[in-house]
Write an enzyme that holds these catalytic residues in place. Structure first.
Site, PDB file in Angstrom:
ATOM      1  N   ASN A 151       5.826   3.552  -0.660  1.00  0.00           N
ATOM      2  CA  ASN A 151       6.672   3.257   0.499  1.00  0.00           C
ATOM      3  C   ASN A 151       7.673   4.382   0.737  1.00  0.00           C
ATOM      4  OD1 ASN A 151       8.320   2.078   2.476  1.00  0.00           O
ATOM      5  ND2 ASN A 151       7.979   0.026   1.689  1.00  0.00           N
ATOM      6  N   ASP A 198      12.315  -0.028  -0.407  1.00  0.00           N
ATOM      7  CA  ASP A 198      11.811   0.438   0.886  1.00  0.00           C
ATOM      8  C   ASP A 198      12.187   1.907   1.045  1.00  0.00           C
ATOM      9  OD1 ASP A 198      10.719   0.409   3.523  1.00  0.00           O
ATOM     10  OD2 ASP A 198      11.245  -1.694   3.741  1.00  0.00           O
TER      11      ASP A 198
END
Length: 282
Positions: A151, A198
């Protein structure tokens, strides 16, 4: 623990808000402007007032974005179209910079000062991921496969280290990067015990800022992986971040459960801001 404040109004973006980037004038761009969901990009001025900027092509959905100051452009990871898109800031023209059918869902991007891109590419269904390089001419090269759910991705200020995280595995990895864009020397930088990861960005001092999705904080890691600080957000589902403002020390965070951008101050400017200003990282 330093706390953030609201920068844009809540609900200015949908819960797909992602990929914030700043330009040289202090405007902040982010994916998923509320009018058209993930296909639209919104633009917030330095006062936090948001307006529609541009729409991506039909069938595209944006995620991570990066600015390329040398060309006055934004690059967008198009996870639905298996593309990396390019947006010219002055004309708002959108084009395909690279298309790679072998990509799962291009998710986030890191950019080198010469325009070379690195892309994370997770497969959420089976919990795996890939890592790609996109050369300035749009040529794609797969650098690694068989990873976890790749990610967040970022380069160090000297562009010799590439950081990649894996959301579900809660790990942050570091690679050595050659001048040709090859990666080697993979090593574990940090492993978190809970929640998800993230987007990530570096400051000009080399520290890495990591979004802790679900926990609502930004973790600051040293170049050797030590946890230095945490910055508390108002919302919990933080998706990505960037740096801007007059001195590059305003950190802007996209927050999905608020549909908004939040901000806090840092003690060093962001690496991405120095690329716009031509400031040599310290």
């Amino acid at each position: 623990m330093t706390s953030a404040r609201e920068f844009t109004r809540r609900g200015a973006f949908s819960d797909g808000i992602e990929g914030p980037v700043c330009d040289a004038d202090g405007n902040v761009y982010a994916v998923a402007y509320i009018d058209e969901r993930p296909r639209a990009i919104g633009k917030a001025n330095p006062q936090g007032e948001v307006e529609y900027f541009v729409s991506l092509p039909e069938g595209s959905m944006g995620c991570g974005m990066r600015a390329y100051p040398k060309e006055g452009a934004l690059f967008v990871a198009d996870f639905a179209g298996h593309n990396v898109l390019k947006i010219e800031l002055s004309t708002r023209r959108v084009s395909v910079h690279a298309r790679e059918p072998r990509m799962n869902q291009p998710n986030d991007l890191a950019i080198r000062s010469d325009g070379m891109l690195f892309a994370s590419d997770p497969n959420w269904d089976d919990g795996t991921g890939q890592l790609w390089r996109i050369d300035p001419d749009g040529k794609t090269t797969r650098l690694e496969t068989g990873m976890g759910t790749t990610n967040g991705i970022e380069l160090s200020p000297d562009e010799r280290t590439l950081y990649v995280n894996e959301t579900l595995e809660r790990t942050v990895w570091a690679y050595d990067v050659s001048e040709a864009g090859e990666v080697s020397g993979k090593r574990l930088l940090h492993r978190f015990d809970d929640h998800l990861l993230d987007g990530m960005r570096c400051d000009a001092a080399g520290n890495l800022y990591v979004t802790r999705y679900g926990r609502g904080v930004i973790a600051k890691l040293s170049p050797d992986g030590a946890r230095l600080a945490e910055f508390a957000l108002i919302g919990k589902r933080c998706t990505n971040l960037t740096f801007g403002g007059p001195d590059g020390r305003d950190c802007y965070v996209t927050v999905a459960d608020a549909g908004a951008i939040e901000t806090f101050r840092t003690d060093a400017p962001g690496r991405c801001w120095t690329m716009w200003r031509g400031v040599a990282p310290s």
